[in-house]
Design a protein around this motif. Structure first.
Motif, PDB file in Angstrom:
ATOM      1  N   GLN A 293      44.034  46.783  36.762  1.00  0.00           N
ATOM      2  CA  GLN A 293      43.680  45.595  35.413  1.00  0.00           C
ATOM      3  C   GLN A 293      42.987  44.310  35.558  1.00  0.00           C
ATOM      4  O   GLN A 293      43.942  43.205  35.890  1.00  0.00           O
ATOM      5  N   ASP A 294      42.322  43.890  34.526  1.00  0.00           N
ATOM      6  CA  ASP A 294      41.933  42.322  34.663  1.00  0.00           C
ATOM      7  C   ASP A 294      41.579  42.527  36.101  1.00  0.00           C
ATOM      8  O   ASP A 294      41.973  40.704  36.620  1.00  0.00           O
ATOM      9  N   ARG A 295      41.484  42.762  37.737  1.00  0.00           N
ATOM     10  CA  ARG A 295      41.200  41.981  39.153  1.00  0.00           C
ATOM     11  C   ARG A 295      40.213  41.777  39.515  1.00  0.00           C
ATOM     12  O   ARG A 295      39.561  42.499  39.639  1.00  0.00           O
ATOM     13  N   ARG A 296      39.310  40.887  39.708  1.00  0.00           N
ATOM     14  CA  ARG A 296      38.275  40.336  39.608  1.00  0.00           C
ATOM     15  C   ARG A 296      38.360  39.792  41.646  1.00  0.00           C
ATOM     16  O   ARG A 296      39.735  39.395  42.437  1.00  0.00           O
ATOM     17  N   VAL A 297      37.516  40.183  42.591  1.00  0.00           N
ATOM     18  CA  VAL A 297      37.252  39.471  43.829  1.00  0.00           C
ATOM     19  C   VAL A 297      35.832  39.156  43.831  1.00  0.00           C
ATOM     20  O   VAL A 297      34.935  39.485  42.976  1.00  0.00           O
ATOM     21  N   ALA A 298      36.065  38.422  44.973  1.00  0.00           N
ATOM     22  CA  ALA A 298      34.795  36.966  44.604  1.00  0.00           C
ATOM     23  C   ALA A 298      34.771  38.017  46.453  1.00  0.00           C
ATOM     24  O   ALA A 298      35.775  37.350  47.151  1.00  0.00           O
TER      25      ALA A 298
END
Length: 358
Positions: A293-298
């Protein structure tokens, strides 16, 4: 001080030499300043095979024409053939300094290979220019090498085979990537006709049209070559990145369809294999929802790996991919087309400062 070039890629000569060193029977004559001839050192340090890199330096220098020192192009070419009699293709590569010097020289006729009665093939690259990127040069060099071996039109193999177009030498885990793809294709009943460029020889390049299709493991280097084979010989290509459960399954299904295999048998094989080896979807379903949850990846990289990883993280794990970028500006249109299917933050940038600012 601001770095303008050389952060993500080397010079164009480096890309051509990587392709040449990947194919047995190819020897490169590098026209460069002595300080630019570092490829052989890198080859020895990275490969640790005990073999010398198939590269000979023809140094740029000013001197008398009657000198016997290296630097005379015709004499250096003759020396390559004498010292490497098994060479089938000799390529002439020019460094940045050679291109900027705008030197011109006539191409000499080559000596005959002992025992064959014919000279090796000399391949030059008229499209070389200062400032060209390593990956773009590698892609065009591979296409030219394949075209140089297409004097005959071999018949298609009587059983399903494909060509694997993957990364050249020095690619991270390149040999293992070829081996794993070949293992998976063998499970569905398809043989590998040739691995290109890494692991191929000069003779394999002329036998590429025997295959039923081309599978691109690394599109950055194989794009132009497979398009040429598609246009000239009608060979279809599979371009989906073989990364993640969905990508691997899609490639195997496409190959099965092109090779006219039983789709149900192929699908059963894919399910059985992915159930045993694909751990990422299993882990994503096992973990509680709060883990992601609420983990973002670039993601940032070349072409194949950022796209394949982006598909896998977005579709198999459910992470939000906030940005996905590449430094390969010559592939901008294709990259943005594919990256926009899983993120709105797709971008193409080769300036390190701009990349860091994102």
């Amino acid at each position: 001080m601001k770095l303008l070039r050389g952060v993500y890629e080397g010079p164009q000569s480096y890309g051509i030499l990587r392709v040449a060193a990947s194919i047995r029977g190819v020897h490169a004559l590098l026209r460069a300043l002595p300080g630019e001839a570092y490829f052989r050192t890198l080859y020895g340090a990275r490969e640790r095979s005990g073999e010398m890199a198939p590269v000979t330096l023809s140094p740029l220098r000013k001197g008398l024409e009657d000198s016997m020192a290296p630097g005379n192009l015709a004499r250096d070419l003759s020396g390559v053939i004498r010292r490497h009699p098994k060479t089938e293709i000799v390529i002439l590569v020019r460094s940045e300094a050679s291109l900027l010097s705008e030197e011109t020289f006539p191409l000499p006729s080559l000596l005959e290979i002992e025992g064959t009665g014919r000279p090796p093939e000399l391949v030059t690259f008229p499209w070389e220019r200062p400032g060209m990127s390593e990956t773009e040069a590698a892609e065009l060099a591979l296409e030219d090498l394949i075209q140089s071996r297409m004097q005959d039109r071999p018949e298609r193999s009587p059983y399903p085979t494909v060509n694997l177009f993957g990364p050249p030498i020095f690619g991270p885990g390149a040999a293992a990537e070829y081996a794993e793809a070949e293992r998976l294709l063998d499970m569905v009943g398809v043989e590998v006709n040739a691995r290109v460029p890494l692991g191929a020889n000069a003779g394999d390049l002329g036998r590429l049209p025997r295959a039923w299709a081309n599978v691109l493991l690394y599109r950055e280097v194989g794009e132009s070559a497979t398009l040429y084979l598609q246009d000239e010989f009608g060979m279809p290509r599979v371009t989906t990145p073989m990364i993640g459960a969905a990508g691997t399954g899609a490639v195997l299904r496409s190959v099965g369809e092109l090779c006219q295999l039983d789709p149900k048998s192929v699908q059963r094989t894919i399910w059985a294999e992915l159930a045993r080896t694909a751990k990422l979807p299993w882990y994503a379903r096992l973990e509680p929802p709060e883990t992601f949850q609420d983990r973002r990846v670039a993601i940032f990289g070349d072409f194949t790996y950022p796209l394949g990883l982006g598909y896998a993280l977005a579709r198999e794990v459910g992470l939000e991919v906030t940005a996905c970028g590449t430094y390969l500006t010559h592939l901008e249109r294709d990259f943005l087309f594919h990256a926009h299917t899983f993120t709105e933050g797709a971008f193409v940038e080769d300036d390190p400062d701009e990349v860091a600012a994102r």
